[in-house]
Design an enzyme around this catalytic site. Sequence first.
Site, PDB file in Angstrom:
ATOM      1  N   PRO A   2       8.311  -7.034   1.554  1.00 15.19           N
ATOM      2  CA  PRO A   2       8.624  -7.644   2.858  1.00 15.19           C
ATOM      3  C   PRO A   2       7.124  -8.115   3.425  1.00 15.19           C
ATOM      4  O   PRO A   2       6.233  -7.078   3.423  1.00 15.19           O
ATOM      5  CB  PRO A   2       9.111  -6.695   3.601  1.00 15.19           C
ATOM      6  N   GLU A   3       6.868  -9.470   3.783  1.00 13.42           N
ATOM      7  CA  GLU A   3       5.790  -9.891   4.317  1.00 13.42           C
ATOM      8  C   GLU A   3       5.939 -10.091   5.791  1.00 13.42           C
ATOM      9  O   GLU A   3       6.848  -9.901   6.266  1.00 13.42           O
ATOM     10  CB  GLU A   3       5.293 -11.066   3.646  1.00 13.42           C
TER      11      GLU A   3
END
Length: 279
Positions: A2-3
């Site tokens: 997840p960014e």
Amino acid sequence: MPELPEVEVTRRGIAVPLLGARVLAARLGKPLRWPLGQAEQALVGSTVGEVARRGKYLWLPLRSGTAGLAGDGGLLLHLGMSGSLALLPQAPAPGPHDHFDLVTDRGTLRLNDPRRFGAVVWSASLQAAPAATLLQRLGAEPFDPALTPQAFHAALQRRRSPVKAVLLAGDVVVGAGNIYACEALFQAGIHPALRADRISRPRAARLLAALRGTLARALDLGGSTLRDFTDAHGASGAFQAEAAVYGRAGLSCRRCGGSVRRTVQAQRSTYFCPRCQRR
């Protein structure tokens, strides 16, 4: 992993429902990257404040209640490589990958993390350790007005590494994970192996605009779901379906018709169009 878009989508999904929620219980499962640093029982009775984000970290402030907290503080959360947060009105029994529950009168905030690289850490404030230590090396937020094209160019001039590696490092600007770095470099027409200090001021301005546009579009589409990520309400992201180069090795470039290529940089896959992205 997840960014920034996925973490921001998560923040938006939990911020309003949890604001003012009272903590009823907390549960730790298998150990995460770092210890919680606070007894679970001490969190009971505290009240959740306004959830914030810094880079890929979420800050969940807790105002002390009648239980064991000596003062206000909060939980710093990181989703690691495979984590996701869900806000569950009625939480089922935790599964093998559900490693943290914060039970409130508005529902249960649950961290699911198959690889256990995520973290939930207590800190007295964002300015105190351990939060300050974890956040101190983060670069500018991509949408911060203080990150001007001139400031971005100046930061690139101090780095001799390939520009994609600089974007991924997160100490110049946060949030440009692998998929978004590939896409932004394509939109800006910059080769991922070009040394950062060789990027001209106009190209740096174009890259910053492309990065902001890419991240904004990803936010609109709920982020990217390549394997594990879902938002706080269980929905998957859709940005990956619009990717111009990421994951499209051997396919035709949507801009010039040439072939998209894949290479490896620092053990990460990089996708680019050699015709559209010049050194």
